[in-house]
Design a protein around this motif. Structure first.
Motif, short mmCIF file in Angstrom:
data_model
loop_
_atom_site.label_atom_id
_atom_site.label_comp_id
_atom_site.label_asym_id
_atom_site.label_seq_id
_atom_site.Cartn_x
_atom_site.Cartn_y
_atom_site.Cartn_z
N PRO A 122 4.91 17.76 10.11
CA PRO A 122 4.50 17.31 8.77
C PRO A 122 2.99 17.39 8.54
CG PRO A 122 4.92 15.43 10.18
CD PRO A 122 5.31 16.65 10.98
N GLU A 123 2.65 17.40 7.28
CA GLU A 123 1.24 17.31 6.89
C GLU A 123 0.65 16.00 7.40
OE1 GLU A 123 -1.48 17.23 2.79
OE2 GLU A 123 0.70 17.42 2.68
N GLY A 124 -0.58 16.06 7.92
CA GLY A 124 -1.24 14.85 8.40
C GLY A 124 -0.83 14.45 9.80
N ARG A 125 -0.09 15.31 10.51
CA ARG A 125 0.31 15.13 11.91
C ARG A 125 1.33 14.02 12.13
NH1 ARG A 125 -4.95 17.32 10.95
NH2 ARG A 125 -6.06 15.47 11.66
N GLN A 126 1.05 12.80 11.61
CA GLN A 126 1.97 11.66 11.73
C GLN A 126 2.40 11.39 13.17
OE1 GLN A 126 5.07 11.55 8.74
NE2 GLN A 126 3.79 12.60 7.23
N LEU A 127 1.40 11.29 14.04
CA LEU A 127 1.61 10.93 15.43
C LEU A 127 1.61 9.41 15.58
CD1 LEU A 127 -0.89 13.49 16.97
CD2 LEU A 127 1.60 13.70 16.98
N TRP A 128 2.08 8.93 16.71
CA TRP A 128 1.99 7.51 17.05
C TRP A 128 0.66 7.28 17.77
CZ3 TRP A 128 6.67 10.11 17.21
CH2 TRP A 128 7.67 9.59 16.39
N GLU A 137 6.55 21.09 30.31
CA GLU A 137 5.68 21.99 31.07
C GLU A 137 5.38 23.26 30.28
OE1 GLU A 137 4.02 21.30 33.85
OE2 GLU A 137 4.87 19.32 33.47
N ARG A 138 6.36 23.71 29.49
CA ARG A 138 6.12 24.87 28.63
C ARG A 138 5.05 24.55 27.59
NH1 ARG A 138 9.11 25.99 23.75
NH2 ARG A 138 8.53 28.03 22.93
N ILE A 139 5.11 23.36 27.01
CA ILE A 139 4.11 22.96 26.01
C ILE A 139 2.73 22.87 26.65
CG2 ILE A 139 3.41 21.17 24.38
CD1 ILE A 139 5.99 22.78 23.67
N TYR A 140 2.65 22.32 27.85
CA TYR A 140 1.36 22.23 28.54
C TYR A 140 0.82 23.61 28.88
CZ TYR A 140 1.91 17.16 29.09
OH TYR A 140 2.03 15.81 28.87
N GLY A 141 1.70 24.57 29.12
CA GLY A 141 1.24 25.93 29.35
C GLY A 141 0.66 26.55 28.10
N LEU A 142 1.24 26.20 26.96
CA LEU A 142 0.77 26.73 25.68
C LEU A 142 -0.49 26.00 25.21
CD1 LEU A 142 1.57 28.72 23.37
CD2 LEU A 142 2.84 26.84 22.34
N PHE A 143 -0.56 24.69 25.51
CA PHE A 143 -1.69 23.86 25.10
C PHE A 143 -2.31 23.18 26.33
CE2 PHE A 143 1.42 23.67 21.57
CZ PHE A 143 0.66 24.18 20.53
N PRO A 144 -3.11 23.90 27.12
CA PRO A 144 -3.70 23.31 28.33
C PRO A 144 -4.50 22.04 28.05
CG PRO A 144 -4.03 25.69 28.30
CD PRO A 144 -3.49 25.32 26.95
N ARG A 145 -5.08 21.96 26.87
CA ARG A 145 -5.88 20.78 26.55
C ARG A 145 -5.01 19.52 26.49
NH1 ARG A 145 -10.01 21.38 21.63
NH2 ARG A 145 -10.23 23.34 22.77
N LEU A 146 -3.78 19.69 26.05
CA LEU A 146 -2.87 18.53 26.02
C LEU A 146 -2.51 18.07 27.42
CD1 LEU A 146 -0.40 19.42 23.11
CD2 LEU A 146 -2.52 18.08 23.02
N LYS A 147 -2.40 19.00 28.34
CA LYS A 147 -2.12 18.60 29.72
C LYS A 147 -3.28 17.80 30.29
CE LYS A 147 -0.35 20.23 34.12
NZ LYS A 147 0.19 21.39 34.88
N GLU A 148 -4.50 18.23 29.96
CA GLU A 148 -5.69 17.51 30.42
C GLU A 148 -5.72 16.08 29.88
OE1 GLU A 148 -9.03 19.74 29.10
OE2 GLU A 148 -8.50 21.54 30.25
N ARG A 149 -5.15 15.89 28.69
CA ARG A 149 -5.23 14.60 28.01
C ARG A 149 -3.86 13.92 27.91
NH1 ARG A 149 -9.30 17.63 26.77
NH2 ARG A 149 -11.18 16.91 25.69
N HIS A 150 -2.94 14.25 28.80
CA HIS A 150 -1.56 13.78 28.64
C HIS A 150 -1.42 12.27 28.70
CE1 HIS A 150 -1.78 13.80 33.04
NE2 HIS A 150 -0.68 13.07 33.06
N LYS A 151 -2.37 11.57 29.34
CA LYS A 151 -2.31 10.10 29.41
C LYS A 151 -3.20 9.42 28.36
CE LYS A 151 -1.07 9.79 34.30
NZ LYS A 151 -1.44 9.22 35.63
N GLN A 152 -3.85 10.22 27.53
CA GLN A 152 -4.77 9.68 26.54
C GLN A 152 -4.01 9.26 25.28
OE1 GLN A 152 -8.30 12.07 26.18
NE2 GLN A 152 -8.77 11.34 24.12
N LEU A 153 -4.44 8.17 24.65
CA LEU A 153 -3.81 7.73 23.40
C LEU A 153 -4.09 8.74 22.30
CD1 LEU A 153 -4.60 3.89 23.39
CD2 LEU A 153 -2.56 5.06 24.26
N CYS A 154 -3.07 9.05 21.51
CA CYS A 154 -3.22 10.08 20.48
C CYS A 154 -4.27 9.69 19.43
CB CYS A 154 -1.88 10.35 19.81
SG CYS A 154 -0.94 11.62 20.64
N GLY A 155 -4.41 8.39 19.19
CA GLY A 155 -5.39 7.95 18.21
C GLY A 155 -6.82 8.24 18.58
#
Length: 245
Positions: A91-97, A124-142
């Motif tokens: 969705p527009e605006g991401r709408q993450l938790w 693991e496929r998503i982390y391969g596509l977005f390495p930055r997300l793997k680096e920040r996988h424990k970080q709060l999305c906000g």
């Protein structure tokens, strides 16, 4: 008719009327998406692009018309059933938790029971596509940057193993360098075999990366055609590409 362009139709929407309460926003919209395409839906703010995608995703009811996906009539199916059919909306605006971690947000994309067994494999496929997300996988999305949040939102959509991924204004509010990266990622996702319906005010980018484009204004489809042809259209050049002559 849009669906007649190719027999290999993945999605076909016919004569959709959609609105909010007593206010009608979309009038008689017909569009189709072929398997393997990137299809653009461009137009100004308020044209009805988001409303159209919400109707396709089942978030808004259709007052009139029909939605067919992989030869199944989904017109009256609720959103969760459409996700099970692998029709996914970012969705527009991401709408993450915001108070959940990156990984927790991604796993929510695999919440339907049929997706859960492969959730960690897909992660693991998503982390391969977005390495930055793997680096920040424990970080709060906000606490992520706007570009990182958009990556997370797209990644969450991909966790649903979409046959059609609908992206609503994925570059909105991002710095120019991040806009470039997001559209590069969209091309990369398409190259992996995911069909994409892209709604965007950024007509220049959308016309560059898409195979076919619909121009939406005032709740109706004004023009449609191969993106290369629309780039040469006088109306599109003047209204969306900054041409003055």
């Amino acid at each position: 008719m849009a669906g007649d362009r190719n027999p290999d139709r993945l999605l076909e929407a016919e004569s959709l009327d959609v609105g909010y309460g007593a206010i009608q926003v979309v009038w008689g919209v017909t569009l189709g998406v072929r398997r393997g395409e990137i299809v653009g839906l461009i137009g100004p703010n308020g044209a009805g692009k988001t409303t159209t995608l919400k109707a396709l995703a089942g978030i808004l009811p259709v007052r009139k018309g029909k939605i067919t996906f992989e030869n199944d009539d989904l017109t009256f199916d609720p959103p969760h059933r459409r996700v099970r059919h692998h029709l996914c909306l970012v969705p527009e605006g991401r709408q993450l938790w915001a108070r959940m971690t990156v990984e927790e947000n991604l796993l929510m994309g695999a919440f339907p029971p049929n997706l859960r067994p492969k959730a960690h494999q897909n992660l693991e496929r998503i982390y391969g596509l977005f390495p930055r997300l793997k680096e920040r996988h424990k970080q709060l999305c906000g606490t992520l940057s706007g570009g990182e949040q958009q990556m997370c939102a797209i990644g969450r959509g991909l966790m649903g193993e979409p046959h059609l991924l609908m992206l609503d204004e994925p570059s909105l509010g991002l710095a120019p360098i991040m806009v470039d990266q997001v559209f590069e990622l969209i091309c990369k996702i398409a190259a992996e075999g995911v069909t994409i319906l892209l709604a965007a005010q950024n007509a220049s980018y959308a016309l560059q990366i898409s195979n076919y484009t619909y121009v939406m204004e005032w709740g109706k489809i004004l023009l449609e055609g191969p993106s290369e042809e629309l780039r040469a259209s006088d109306h599109v050049r003047r209204a969306y590409l900054g041409a003055t002559a």
